[in-house]
Design an enzyme around this catalytic site. Structure first.
Site, PDB file in Angstrom:
ATOM      1  N   ARG A 155      24.812  10.221   3.963  1.00  0.00           N
ATOM      2  CA  ARG A 155      24.126   9.278   4.862  1.00  0.00           C
ATOM      3  C   ARG A 155      24.033   7.886   4.244  1.00  0.00           C
ATOM      4  NH1 ARG A 155      18.875  11.665   5.904  1.00  0.00           N
ATOM      5  NH2 ARG A 155      18.595  10.069   7.482  1.00  0.00           N
TER       6      ARG A 155
ATOM      7  N   GLN B 170      10.693   4.215  12.458  1.00  0.00           N
ATOM      8  CA  GLN B 170      10.786   5.494  11.737  1.00  0.00           C
ATOM      9  C   GLN B 170      12.107   5.544  10.967  1.00  0.00           C
ATOM     10  OE1 GLN B 170       9.483   8.831  14.649  1.00  0.00           O
ATOM     11  NE2 GLN B 170       9.892   7.046  15.908  1.00  0.00           N
ATOM     12  N   ASN B 171      12.959   4.554  11.188  1.00  0.00           N
ATOM     13  CA  ASN B 171      14.287   4.583  10.575  1.00  0.00           C
ATOM     14  C   ASN B 171      14.223   4.139   9.114  1.00  0.00           C
ATOM     15  OD1 ASN B 171      15.079   5.286  13.104  1.00  0.00           O
ATOM     16  ND2 ASN B 171      15.938   3.288  13.642  1.00  0.00           N
TER      17      ASN B 171
ATOM     18  N   ASP C  73      17.083   3.100   7.580  1.00  0.00           N
ATOM     19  CA  ASP C  73      18.406   2.517   7.345  1.00  0.00           C
ATOM     20  C   ASP C  73      18.402   1.018   7.053  1.00  0.00           C
ATOM     21  OD1 ASP C  73      18.016   1.342   9.890  1.00  0.00           O
ATOM     22  OD2 ASP C  73      19.088   2.974  10.899  1.00  0.00           O
TER      23      ASP C  73
ATOM     24  N   HIS D  72       8.836   5.793   7.411  1.00  0.00           N
ATOM     25  CA  HIS D  72       9.444   6.939   6.719  1.00  0.00           C
ATOM     26  C   HIS D  72      10.248   6.538   5.492  1.00  0.00           C
ATOM     27  CE1 HIS D  72       9.062   9.478  10.676  1.00  0.00           C
ATOM     28  NE2 HIS D  72       7.932   9.388  10.008  1.00  0.00           N
TER      29      HIS D  72
ATOM     30  N   CYS E  45       8.516   9.951 -13.709  1.00  0.00           N
ATOM     31  CA  CYS E  45       7.889   8.738 -14.263  1.00  0.00           C
ATOM     32  C   CYS E  45       7.782   7.610 -13.235  1.00  0.00           C
ATOM     33  CB  CYS E  45       8.650   8.245 -15.502  1.00  0.00           C
ATOM     34  SG  CYS E  45      10.212   7.433 -15.113  1.00  0.00           S
TER      35      CYS E  45
ATOM     36  N   THR F  16      13.521   6.870  20.345  1.00  0.00           N
ATOM     37  CA  THR F  16      12.883   7.939  19.556  1.00  0.00           C
ATOM     38  C   THR F  16      12.545   9.114  20.458  1.00  0.00           C
ATOM     39  OG1 THR F  16      11.028   8.565  18.132  1.00  0.00           O
ATOM     40  CG2 THR F  16      10.584   6.808  19.741  1.00  0.00           C
ATOM     41  N   SER F  17      12.717  10.333  19.905  1.00  0.00           N
ATOM     42  CA  SER F  17      12.381  11.536  20.669  1.00  0.00           C
ATOM     43  C   SER F  17      10.881  11.759  20.722  1.00  0.00           C
ATOM     44  CB  SER F  17      13.065  12.761  20.037  1.00  0.00           C
ATOM     45  OG  SER F  17      12.623  12.912  18.698  1.00  0.00           O
TER      46      SER F  17
ATOM     47  N   ASN G 132      15.298   4.598  26.430  1.00  0.00           N
ATOM     48  CA  ASN G 132      15.930   5.780  25.848  1.00  0.00           C
ATOM     49  C   ASN G 132      16.952   6.303  26.845  1.00  0.00           C
ATOM     50  OD1 ASN G 132      16.349   8.560  24.781  1.00  0.00           O
ATOM     51  ND2 ASN G 132      14.598   8.053  23.487  1.00  0.00           N
TER      52      ASN G 132
HETATM   53  C1  BJW Z   1      19.084   6.761  22.356  1.00  0.00           C
HETATM   54  C2  BJW Z   1      20.400   6.361  22.096  1.00  0.00           C
HETATM   55  C3  BJW Z   1      20.784   5.068  22.536  1.00  0.00           C
HETATM   56  C4  BJW Z   1      20.108   8.354  21.267  1.00  0.00           C
HETATM   57  N1  BJW Z   1      19.900   4.292  23.180  1.00  0.00           N
HETATM   58  N2  BJW Z   1      18.250   6.001  23.011  1.00  0.00           N
HETATM   59  C5  BJW Z   1       3.777  21.366  14.314  1.00  0.00           C
HETATM   60  C6  BJW Z   1       3.244  20.582  15.330  1.00  0.00           C
HETATM   61  C7  BJW Z   1       2.989  19.206  15.135  1.00  0.00           C
HETATM   62  C8  BJW Z   1       3.262  18.603  13.905  1.00  0.00           C
HETATM   63  C9  BJW Z   1       3.762  19.406  12.901  1.00  0.00           C
HETATM   64  C10 BJW Z   1       4.012  20.767  13.109  1.00  0.00           C
HETATM   65  N3  BJW Z   1       4.528  21.273  11.953  1.00  0.00           N
HETATM   66  C11 BJW Z   1       4.598  20.268  11.035  1.00  0.00           C
HETATM   67  C12 BJW Z   1       4.140  19.125  11.607  1.00  0.00           C
HETATM   68  C13 BJW Z   1       4.073  17.786  10.963  1.00  0.00           C
HETATM   69  C14 BJW Z   1       5.453  17.192  10.815  1.00  0.00           C
HETATM   70  C15 BJW Z   1       6.124  17.125  12.187  1.00  0.00           C
HETATM   71  O1  BJW Z   1       5.854  16.249  12.968  1.00  0.00           O
HETATM   72  N4  BJW Z   1       7.045  18.051  12.475  1.00  0.00           N
HETATM   73  C16 BJW Z   1       7.701  18.114  13.790  1.00  0.00           C
HETATM   74  C17 BJW Z   1       9.198  18.319  13.607  1.00  0.00           C
HETATM   75  C18 BJW Z   1       7.053  19.198  14.585  1.00  0.00           C
HETATM   76  N5  BJW Z   1       5.281  15.855  10.257  1.00  0.00           N
HETATM   77  C19 BJW Z   1       5.215  15.646   8.956  1.00  0.00           C
HETATM   78  O2  BJW Z   1       5.352  16.559   8.160  1.00  0.00           O
HETATM   79  C20 BJW Z   1       4.891  14.238   8.495  1.00  0.00           C
HETATM   80  N6  BJW Z   1       3.873  14.249   7.523  1.00  0.00           N
HETATM   81  C21 BJW Z   1       2.677  14.760   7.783  1.00  0.00           C
HETATM   82  O3  BJW Z   1       2.354  15.226   8.854  1.00  0.00           O
HETATM   83  O4  BJW Z   1       1.840  14.690   6.714  1.00  0.00           O
HETATM   84  C22 BJW Z   1       0.526  15.268   6.796  1.00  0.00           C
HETATM   85  C23 BJW Z   1      -0.116  15.021   5.466  1.00  0.00           C
HETATM   86  C24 BJW Z   1      -1.232  14.199   5.416  1.00  0.00           C
HETATM   87  C25 BJW Z   1      -1.848  13.969   4.166  1.00  0.00           C
HETATM   88  C26 BJW Z   1      -1.319  14.563   3.017  1.00  0.00           C
HETATM   89  C27 BJW Z   1      -0.201  15.363   3.085  1.00  0.00           C
HETATM   90  C28 BJW Z   1       0.422  15.583   4.325  1.00  0.00           C
HETATM   91  C29 BJW Z   1       6.091  13.578   7.833  1.00  0.00           C
HETATM   92  C30 BJW Z   1       7.242  13.418   8.764  1.00  0.00           C
HETATM   93  C31 BJW Z   1       8.459  12.859   8.021  1.00  0.00           C
HETATM   94  C32 BJW Z   1       9.687  12.766   8.913  1.00  0.00           C
HETATM   95  N7  BJW Z   1      10.816  12.469   8.118  1.00  0.00           N
HETATM   96  C33 BJW Z   1      12.119  12.297   8.757  1.00  0.00           C
HETATM   97  C34 BJW Z   1      13.182  12.167   7.651  1.00  0.00           C
HETATM   98  C35 BJW Z   1      13.074  10.783   6.986  1.00  0.00           C
HETATM   99  C36 BJW Z   1      14.046  10.639   5.890  1.00  0.00           C
HETATM  100  C37 BJW Z   1      15.469  10.717   6.338  1.00  0.00           C
HETATM  101  O5  BJW Z   1      15.918  10.023   7.254  1.00  0.00           O
HETATM  102  O6  BJW Z   1      16.199  11.512   5.753  1.00  0.00           O
HETATM  103  O7  BJW Z   1      12.099  11.139   9.599  1.00  0.00           O
HETATM  104  S1  BJW Z   1      12.566  13.602   9.894  1.00  0.00           S
HETATM  105  C38 BJW Z   1      13.380  12.563  11.060  1.00  0.00           C
HETATM  106  O8  BJW Z   1      12.667  12.576  12.324  1.00  0.00           O
HETATM  107  C39 BJW Z   1      13.231  11.142  10.499  1.00  0.00           C
HETATM  108  C40 BJW Z   1      12.971  10.351  11.752  1.00  0.00           C
HETATM  109  O9  BJW Z   1      12.368   9.123  11.409  1.00  0.00           O
HETATM  110  C41 BJW Z   1      12.090  11.286  12.537  1.00  0.00           C
HETATM  111  C42 BJW Z   1      11.990  10.951  13.994  1.00  0.00           C
HETATM  112  O10 BJW Z   1      13.205  11.130  14.640  1.00  0.00           O
HETATM  113  P1  BJW Z   1      13.677  10.111  15.784  1.00  0.00           P
HETATM  114  O11 BJW Z   1      13.846   8.760  15.228  1.00  0.00           O
HETATM  115  O12 BJW Z   1      12.792  10.224  16.956  1.00  0.00           O
HETATM  116  O13 BJW Z   1      15.153  10.652  16.085  1.00  0.00           O
HETATM  117  P2  BJW Z   1      15.647  11.825  17.049  1.00  0.00           P
HETATM  118  O14 BJW Z   1      17.015  12.206  16.625  1.00  0.00           O
HETATM  119  O15 BJW Z   1      14.662  12.918  17.143  1.00  0.00           O
HETATM  120  O16 BJW Z   1      15.706  11.149  18.501  1.00  0.00           O
HETATM  121  C43 BJW Z   1      16.663  10.154  18.820  1.00  0.00           C
HETATM  122  C44 BJW Z   1      16.354   9.632  20.215  1.00  0.00           C
HETATM  123  O17 BJW Z   1      17.228   8.555  20.512  1.00  0.00           O
HETATM  124  C45 BJW Z   1      16.537  10.669  21.327  1.00  0.00           C
HETATM  125  O18 BJW Z   1      15.410  10.623  22.193  1.00  0.00           O
HETATM  126  C46 BJW Z   1      17.792  10.182  22.075  1.00  0.00           C
HETATM  127  O19 BJW Z   1      17.740  10.471  23.466  1.00  0.00           O
HETATM  128  C47 BJW Z   1      17.728   8.693  21.834  1.00  0.00           C
HETATM  129  N8  BJW Z   1      19.015   7.964  21.851  1.00  0.00           N
HETATM  130  N9  BJW Z   1      21.099   7.312  21.436  1.00  0.00           N
HETATM  131  C48 BJW Z   1      18.691   4.743  23.443  1.00  0.00           C
HETATM  132  N10 BJW Z   1      22.081   4.554  22.334  1.00  0.00           N
HETATM  133 ZN    ZN Z   2      11.819   9.035 -15.033  1.00  0.00          ZN
END
Ligand code: BJW
Ligand code: ZN
Length: 250
Positions: A71, A102-103, A105, A120, A131, A190-191, A215
């Protein structure tokens, strides 16, 4: 001229003080960065939840690093798309304008947006888990598949937020502040499935913002929107910027 935006939105924008673009992976899809949950979102049949996770990393750092190196390579080779440039361009047309993304990039900053809250993390940064030393991408690319810290030998990881991890507090606090003071929020590509980021548009609406979804598909947030534009984001944002430039929103 017909518009994909309603007259109501154009009127609101004309008097808006604070406008926020809340963006997700769809924003960068037209730059060639795969989304997480679309058809192109699966890497080697792994779901993002199976890779963007600390336990997965500790169990198999080589696998998770392979995903991130792939990536990082894609992201280093792509360019911001017209949607990113238009968000940067309209920044000065409102008293207050911010991007909450949330990106990871960095494409908003590369396009010229100056007020960006990265919920994120950022794939251009890496740090040692032992460290805390920072490591550049150039250093990561030059070394082994599983990079180790040059100072202490600890495991190096990308500076991004994995599942179960808290969001960076300063970025989160800044995002909450601007979302809750917004007159208009554009939720772009975003989804809306990932918490707590997905709470932000809801909090903004509760505080009085007019919510617009841009979207290509229905999302978890669609029902909360005041207005929905079913279109690729770059086209819709270019149209919005053209309206602003032509003084049709003034
Ligand atoms: C277009 C298009 C075009 C396409 N034009 N549109 C159960 C229920 C509820 C919550 C939870 C649960 N179990 C666990 C959780 C919490 C969890 C969570 O939400 N999980 C869900 C999957 C259910 N969340 C977490 O764990 C977060 N932390 C947390 O809750 O901490 C609590 C805490 C508090 C205090 C101490 C300790 C802990 C952290 C979440 C981190 C997410 N990380 C990622 C990876 C980042 C790094 C990387 O990139 O590698 O973030 S996951 C991934 O998803 C990334 C994105 O930012 C994120 C969101 O995705 P996004 O951007 O919405 O993308 P897509 O692919 O889902 O959607 C794309 C959209 O675009 C679609 O709608 C298309 O239609 C559209 N589209 N082309 C317009 N041209
Ligand atoms: Zn180190």
């Amino acid at each position: 001229m017909s518009s994909c935006f309603s007259d109501g939105l154009l009127i609101r924008l004309a008097s808006a003080h604070t406008v926020v673009a809340f963006t997700g992976a769809g924003m960068s899809a037209e730059s060639g960065v795969p989304t997480f949950r679309g058809n192109d979102g699966i890497w080697k049949n792994f779901k993002p939840e199976e890779l963007a996770d600390l336990n997965a990393f500790l169990r198999n750092p080589a696998l998770v690093w392979e995903w991130y190196l792939a990536r990082k390579k894609i992201i280093s080779e792509v360019q911001p798309n017209p949607g990113h440039y238009d968000l940067a361009e309209i920044e000065n047309r409102f008293p207050s304008f911010a991007v909450v993304t949330q990106n990871i990039d960095n494409l908003h900053r590369r396009a010229g947006s100056t007020r960006v809250h990265e919920l994120h993390g950022n794939i251009e940064r890496n740090y040692c888990m032992k460290c805390g030393a920072l490591h550049s991408n150039a250093e990561i690319f030059a070394h082994a598949v599983v990079p180790k810290c040059r100072t202490c030998g600890g495991l190096v990881r990308p500076d991004v937020v994995w599942f179960g991890e808290p969001l960076p507090m300063d970025e989160w606090d800044g995002a909450v502040r601007v979302m809750e003071s917004a007159d208009v929020v554009l939720s772009v590509g975003t989804s809306g499935v990932v918490y707590p980021a997905s709470e932000l548009p809801v909090r903004a609406r509760r505080a009085g913002a007019y919510l617009v979804e841009i979207n290509t598909d229905t999302t978890e947030l669609t029902d909360r929107m005041d207005e929905v534009v079913r279109a690729p984001c770059s086209g819709a944002l270019v149209e919005l910027a053209d309206n602003l430039k032509a003084g049709r929103i003034a």
